[in-house]
Design an enzyme around this catalytic site. Structure first.
Site, short mmCIF file in Angstrom:
data_model
loop_
_atom_site.label_atom_id
_atom_site.label_comp_id
_atom_site.label_asym_id
_atom_site.label_seq_id
_atom_site.Cartn_x
_atom_site.Cartn_y
_atom_site.Cartn_z
N ALA A 105 0.85 -1.21 0.00
CA ALA A 105 0.00 0.00 0.00
C ALA A 105 0.88 1.26 0.00
CB ALA A 105 -0.92 -0.01 1.21
N TYR A 106 1.96 1.24 0.80
CA TYR A 106 2.91 2.37 0.79
C TYR A 106 3.52 2.55 -0.59
CZ TYR A 106 3.37 3.31 5.81
OH TYR A 106 3.14 3.70 7.09
#
Ligand SMILES: NC(=O)c1ccc[n+]([C@@H]2O[C@H](COP(=O)([O-])OP(=O)(O)OC[C@H]3O[C@@H](n4cnc5c(N)ncnc54)[C@H](OP(=O)(O)O)[C@@H]3O)[C@@H](O)[C@H]2O)c1
Length: 253
Positions: free
Chosen positions: A158-159
């Site tokens: 997600a980062y």
């Protein structure tokens, strides 16, 4: 007066910071707080934010004269518009506010991933959009990504996705909002309180020891080292649409 080496390095050199107004979103701890302290030391009037007004005001008082605290949740575009209208014209916007989550795709809690996207992608998107009427035409924005966009870290998808989206959006905004400058900082592993929420104490110690062994520079980074990169990007009028990696050589290994 005792002058610390960092002060010798920066004091008086950053001509586009003294006397300017800098807004640092998410500055009650970590990189945002270190950035606010450095900009204040360089002579800026600094507005810091937190989701909690009392926390923002407490930290502002700790940072001293020239720093004021305000409340805003960056996931709320109307709240961002309102706080920027209260601040009035400003010169610098630094978007460090973000929640945090690590975990493999099959296990990571979706609500935490959605909170990361809401704060780190949409928060920066809403903040830059809401800042447009208030940001000086010669002003500058610093966005935040992370080296997981370039160096695969299982559990950080997600980062990686959000960081890549922000770097791409930042380059586009640099073209759209010129002569305002938009740049992105890309930090590696930085020792901030975010890690206390991601890992228990033993896992954090083991992770940091592993990072220290692996990195060419032999240690994780410090918040004030990222703050110096932010100050450089705000100050240097010939840097625009750039992604500046501050990772101790992490992407090299
Ligand atoms: N530390 C690292 O190793 C590292 C590595 C790569 C990238 N980064 C990125 O660098 C940036 C700063 O990280 P950090 O380590 O300094 O984080 P941190 O220590 O967790 O600080 C996050 C700050 O954001 C604020 N915040 C969180 N959610 C918010 C929201 N929805 N609205 C407004 N403010 C919010 C928090 O303030 P309140 O709780 O007071 O609201 C806090 O001041 C983030 O974008 C992070 O992803 C960090």
């Amino acid at each position: 007066m005792v002058v610390m080496p960092d002060a010798i390095y920066l004091l008086g050199m950053l001509t586009n910071i003294r006397g300017k107004t800098s807004v640092v979103l998410g500055a009650t701890r970590g990189i945002g707080r270190a950035t606010a302290a450095l900009l204040r030391d360089e002579g800026a009037r600094v507005v810091i934010t937190s989701r909690e007004l009392a926390r923002a005001q407490d930290v502002a008082a700790q940072l001293g004269e020239g720093v004021e605290g305000r409340a805003v949740d960056v996931t709320d575009p109307a709240a961002l518009a309102a706080v920027f209208a209260e601040i009035g014209r400003f010169d610098h916007l630094v978007c460090t506010a973000a929640s945090a989550v690590l975990g493999p795709l099959a296990e990571v809690p979706l609500d935490a991933v959605e909170a990361l996207v809401a704060s780190k992608f949409w928060g920066q998107y809403h903040a830059v959009r809401a800042a447009i009427p208030h940001l000086d035409p010669r002003g500058a924005v610093v966005l935040f990504s992370g080296t997981v966009t370039q160096k695969v870290l299982p559990g950080a998808s997600a980062y990686a996705a959000v960081g890549a989206a922000i770097e791409a959006a930042g380059r586009t905004w640099a073209a759209e909002l010129a002569p305002r400058r938009i740049n992105t900082v890309v930090p590696g592993v930085i020792d901030t309180p975010v890690w206390d929420g991601l890992l228990d104490a033993a896992s954090k110690q083991a992770h940091f020891a592993g990072v220290a062994d692996a990195l060419p520079v032999g240690r994780p980074g410090l918040a004030r080292e990222v703050a110096k990169a932010v100050a450089f990007l705000l100050d240097n009028e010939f840097v625009d649409g750039a992604s500046l990696v501050i990772d101790g050589g992490h992407r090299l290994i």
